[in-house]
Design a protein around this motif. Structure first.
Motif, short mmCIF file in Angstrom:
data_model
loop_
_atom_site.label_atom_id
_atom_site.label_comp_id
_atom_site.label_asym_id
_atom_site.label_seq_id
_atom_site.Cartn_x
_atom_site.Cartn_y
_atom_site.Cartn_z
N CYS A 1 -15.94 -1.26 2.01
CA CYS A 1 -16.21 -1.03 0.59
C CYS A 1 -16.26 -2.37 -0.14
CB CYS A 1 -15.11 -0.15 0.01
SG CYS A 1 -15.28 0.11 -1.77
N TYR B 1 -12.50 5.93 4.39
CA TYR B 1 -13.27 5.58 3.20
C TYR B 1 -13.48 4.08 3.02
CZ TYR B 1 -12.44 10.44 1.87
OH TYR B 1 -12.40 11.80 1.87
N CYS B 2 -12.39 3.34 2.94
CA CYS B 2 -12.48 1.92 2.61
C CYS B 2 -13.21 1.10 3.68
CB CYS B 2 -11.09 1.33 2.40
SG CYS B 2 -10.05 2.32 1.31
N SER C 1 -17.52 4.45 1.96
CA SER C 1 -16.98 4.32 0.60
C SER C 1 -17.76 5.15 -0.42
CB SER C 1 -16.96 2.85 0.18
OG SER C 1 -18.26 2.33 0.20
N CYS D 1 -15.89 8.13 -1.42
CA CYS D 1 -14.56 7.91 -2.00
C CYS D 1 -14.54 8.29 -3.48
CB CYS D 1 -14.19 6.44 -1.84
SG CYS D 1 -12.74 5.99 -2.82
N ARG E 1 -12.50 7.34 -5.82
CA ARG E 1 -12.31 6.16 -6.68
C ARG E 1 -13.64 5.40 -6.83
NH1 ARG E 1 -7.26 4.97 -7.98
NH2 ARG E 1 -7.89 2.88 -8.59
N PRO F 1 -8.72 8.53 -2.67
CA PRO F 1 -10.09 8.56 -2.14
C PRO F 1 -10.60 9.95 -1.78
CG PRO F 1 -8.89 6.76 -1.15
CD PRO F 1 -7.89 7.56 -1.95
#
Ligand code: SF4
Length: 73
Positions: A4, A31-32, A36, A39, A41, A59
């Motif tokens: 991300c 996710y990160c 991403s 996610c 966020r 996330p």
């Protein structure tokens, strides 16, 4: 699949959220360091801006992210 772009400034990735879920390492991988775009966020940040991302949004809370984005419109 790529890291991300928000990694360095993200409070979730850097363990700065008040509560750290037991699954956080798994979420980071998914996710990160994975997708991403999925996610919560990242979605709020991309739609509403960095300042609008709640400090307690994880996330995997995509429904909550979509709700926030919808409310803002
Ligand atoms: S994927 Fe989400 S939680 Fe992870 S670094 Fe990016 S914005 Fe933060």
């Amino acid at each position: 699949m790529a890291e991300c772009e928000c990694l360095s400034g993200c409070i979730f990735f850097n363990d700065k959220m008040a509560d750290k879920p037991a699954t956080s390492e798994m979420l980071k991988r998914r996710y990160c360091l994975g997708d991403s775009r999925e996610c919560a966020r990242f979605m709020v940040r991309a739609s509403l801006g960095k300042d609008k991302v709640p400090g307690n949004l994880y996330p995997n809370q995509k429904d909550k992210a979509l709700e926030l984005i919808k409310e803002a419109r």
